[in-house]
Design a protein around this motif. Structure first.
Motif, PDB file in Angstrom:
ATOM      1  N   ALA A 184       7.546  64.390 134.332  1.00 55.79           N
ATOM      2  CA  ALA A 184       7.688  63.499 133.178  1.00 55.79           C
ATOM      3  C   ALA A 184       8.312  62.170 133.613  1.00 55.79           C
ATOM      4  O   ALA A 184       7.853  61.094 133.208  1.00 55.79           O
ATOM      5  N   PHE A 185       9.347  62.239 134.457  1.00 54.37           N
ATOM      6  CA  PHE A 185       9.986  61.014 134.942  1.00 54.37           C
ATOM      7  C   PHE A 185       8.987  60.164 135.725  1.00 54.37           C
ATOM      8  O   PHE A 185       8.893  58.951 135.519  1.00 54.37           O
ATOM      9  N   ASN A 186       8.232  60.801 136.602  1.00 58.64           N
ATOM     10  CA  ASN A 186       7.245  60.060 137.395  1.00 58.64           C
ATOM     11  C   ASN A 186       6.149  59.459 136.522  1.00 58.64           C
ATOM     12  O   ASN A 186       5.679  58.349 136.796  1.00 58.64           O
ATOM     13  N   ASN A 187       5.742  60.155 135.474  1.00 61.62           N
ATOM     14  CA  ASN A 187       4.731  59.620 134.557  1.00 61.62           C
ATOM     15  C   ASN A 187       5.256  58.440 133.752  1.00 61.62           C
ATOM     16  O   ASN A 187       4.490  57.592 133.300  1.00 61.62           O
ATOM     17  N   LEU A 188       6.541  58.392 133.563  1.00 62.58           N
ATOM     18  CA  LEU A 188       7.190  57.327 132.800  1.00 62.58           C
ATOM     19  C   LEU A 188       7.236  56.018 133.585  1.00 62.58           C
ATOM     20  O   LEU A 188       7.147  54.935 133.015  1.00 62.58           O
ATOM     21  N   LEU A 189       7.356  56.114 134.890  1.00 62.51           N
ATOM     22  CA  LEU A 189       7.621  54.948 135.724  1.00 62.51           C
ATOM     23  C   LEU A 189       6.381  54.125 136.054  1.00 62.51           C
ATOM     24  O   LEU A 189       5.312  54.675 136.323  1.00 62.51           O
ATOM     25  N   SER A 190       6.558  52.821 136.066  1.00 62.62           N
ATOM     26  CA  SER A 190       5.544  51.905 136.594  1.00 62.62           C
ATOM     27  C   SER A 190       5.817  51.739 138.091  1.00 62.62           C
ATOM     28  O   SER A 190       6.841  52.210 138.607  1.00 62.62           O
ATOM     29  N   ASP A 191       4.929  51.036 138.777  1.00 65.97           N
ATOM     30  CA  ASP A 191       5.155  50.771 140.200  1.00 65.97           C
ATOM     31  C   ASP A 191       6.439  49.971 140.406  1.00 65.97           C
ATOM     32  O   ASP A 191       7.198  50.228 141.338  1.00 65.97           O
ATOM     33  N   ASP A 192       6.695  48.988 139.519  1.00 65.82           N
ATOM     34  CA  ASP A 192       7.941  48.209 139.606  1.00 65.82           C
ATOM     35  C   ASP A 192       9.164  49.097 139.405  1.00 65.82           C
ATOM     36  O   ASP A 192      10.171  48.951 140.098  1.00 65.82           O
ATOM     37  N   ASP A 193       9.072  50.032 138.451  1.00 69.21           N
ATOM     38  CA  ASP A 193      10.185  50.969 138.217  1.00 69.21           C
ATOM     39  C   ASP A 193      10.453  51.789 139.472  1.00 69.21           C
ATOM     40  O   ASP A 193      11.611  52.000 139.843  1.00 69.21           O
ATOM     41  N   ARG A 194       9.399  52.239 140.125  1.00 72.89           N
ATOM     42  CA  ARG A 194       9.562  53.042 141.346  1.00 72.89           C
ATOM     43  C   ARG A 194      10.251  52.223 142.435  1.00 72.89           C
ATOM     44  O   ARG A 194      11.126  52.741 143.140  1.00 72.89           O
ATOM     45  N   ARG A 195       9.860  50.963 142.587  1.00 76.84           N
ATOM     46  CA  ARG A 195      10.490  50.099 143.594  1.00 76.84           C
ATOM     47  C   ARG A 195      11.975  49.906 143.294  1.00 76.84           C
ATOM     48  O   ARG A 195      12.784  49.812 144.211  1.00 76.84           O
ATOM     49  N   ARG A 196      12.327  49.833 142.014  1.00 80.36           N
ATOM     50  CA  ARG A 196      13.738  49.653 141.611  1.00 80.36           C
ATOM     51  C   ARG A 196      14.522  50.960 141.649  1.00 80.36           C
ATOM     52  O   ARG A 196      15.733  50.954 141.539  1.00 80.36           O
ATOM     53  N   GLY A 197      13.831  52.072 141.702  1.00 84.18           N
ATOM     54  CA  GLY A 197      14.501  53.361 141.715  1.00 84.18           C
ATOM     55  C   GLY A 197      14.733  53.949 140.338  1.00 84.18           C
ATOM     56  O   GLY A 197      15.475  54.912 140.184  1.00 84.18           O
ATOM     57  N   GLY A 198      14.100  53.375 139.301  1.00 86.91           N
ATOM     58  CA  GLY A 198      14.248  53.903 137.952  1.00 86.91           C
ATOM     59  C   GLY A 198      14.066  52.818 136.905  1.00 86.91           C
ATOM     60  O   GLY A 198      13.442  51.786 137.163  1.00 86.91           O
ATOM     61  N   LEU A 199      14.640  53.065 135.734  1.00 85.88           N
ATOM     62  CA  LEU A 199      14.462  52.183 134.583  1.00 85.88           C
ATOM     63  C   LEU A 199      15.650  51.249 134.387  1.00 85.88           C
ATOM     64  O   LEU A 199      16.790  51.708 134.289  1.00 85.88           O
ATOM     65  N   THR A 200      15.372  49.954 134.299  1.00 87.35           N
ATOM     66  CA  THR A 200      16.401  48.975 133.942  1.00 87.35           C
ATOM     67  C   THR A 200      16.526  48.951 132.419  1.00 87.35           C
ATOM     68  O   THR A 200      15.683  49.510 131.710  1.00 87.35           O
ATOM     69  N   LEU A 201      17.530  48.256 131.920  1.00 84.65           N
ATOM     70  CA  LEU A 201      17.713  48.151 130.479  1.00 84.65           C
ATOM     71  C   LEU A 201      16.493  47.505 129.824  1.00 84.65           C
ATOM     72  O   LEU A 201      16.005  47.999 128.806  1.00 84.65           O
ATOM     73  N   SER A 202      15.985  46.429 130.392  1.00 82.04           N
ATOM     74  CA  SER A 202      14.843  45.751 129.762  1.00 82.04           C
ATOM     75  C   SER A 202      13.609  46.653 129.747  1.00 82.04           C
ATOM     76  O   SER A 202      12.865  46.670 128.762  1.00 82.04           O
ATOM     77  N   ARG A 203      13.404  47.414 130.798  1.00 82.33           N
ATOM     78  CA  ARG A 203      12.263  48.339 130.826  1.00 82.33           C
ATOM     79  C   ARG A 203      12.479  49.480 129.828  1.00 82.33           C
ATOM     80  O   ARG A 203      11.558  49.915 129.149  1.00 82.33           O
ATOM     81  N   TYR A 204      13.718  49.966 129.721  1.00 83.12           N
ATOM     82  CA  TYR A 204      14.054  51.010 128.751  1.00 83.12           C
ATOM     83  C   TYR A 204      13.790  50.510 127.338  1.00 83.12           C
ATOM     84  O   TYR A 204      13.231  51.226 126.507  1.00 83.12           O
TER      85      TYR A 204
END
Length: 180
Positions: free
Chosen positions: A131-151
């Motif tokens: 589920a976590f991997n399905n949530l992430l975009s390529d940018d999210d993966r590069r950052r290591g997860g979700l930032t506030l703006s992405r959340y």
């Protein structure tokens, strides 16, 4: 919060205390409680105003599940985070803080797992990781997860995008597993 089938002001007061304790990782801060009380009671007032379709709220102080769903649809459907009511934005931001346990500004896989297992009965970590991997975009993966703006963006999509294939459906975990 109390599973009585209605939302009322007490539910939001309980959410304020819960947020204070979770953000403090068990430590209690009266000043943070006051901030969360302001956020949650403002959210209650906004939702109550939007959801009071039968104009009985002033009499019983309760919102039905259907009234709540209609209110969320009315204020969130097809809208971006920036267009949400202020109290809703404050609520979303406070949720991010509760999940970002190490306060580094990114919700990583460990924090996501922790959030999921504290909310649901989960017996397979692979389902959560998927589920976590399905949530992430390529940018999210590069950052290591979700930032506030992405959340914020994903939260808005979760509330306002009816597409069941939208990645935001995984924001709170593998919800399809729990028939929510």
């Amino acid at each position: 919060i109390d599973n009585n089938g209605y939302l009322d002001e007490r539910d939001f007061a309980c959410l304020a205390l819960r947020a204070t304790i979770i953000e403090g990782k068990g430590e209690f801060s009266f000043s943070r409680l006051q901030e969360y009380q302001h956020i949650m009671l403002s959210l209650w007032e906004e939702i109550a105003e939007l959801a009071d379709f039968n104009k009985e709220l002033l009499q019983d102080g309760k919102i039905t599940i259907e009234e709540f769903k209609q209110a969320v649809q009315q204020c969130c459907m097809g809208r971006r985070y920036e267009d949400f009511p202020q109290a809703m934005k404050m609520f979303i931001d406070s949720n991010f803080k509760m999940v970002d346990l190490n306060d580094d500004g990114v919700i990583d896989a460990d924090e996501y797992r922790f959030n999921c297992v504290t909310k649901f009965a989960i017996d397979d970590i692979e389902v959560v990781d998927e589920a976590f991997n399905n949530l992430l975009s390529d940018d999210d993966r590069r950052r290591g997860g979700l930032t506030l703006s992405r959340y914020q963006e994903l939260y808005a999509q979760f509330l306002g995008n009816p597409d069941e294939n939208c990645p935001a459906i995984y924001l709170f975990g593998p919800l399809s597993e729990f028939s929510i």
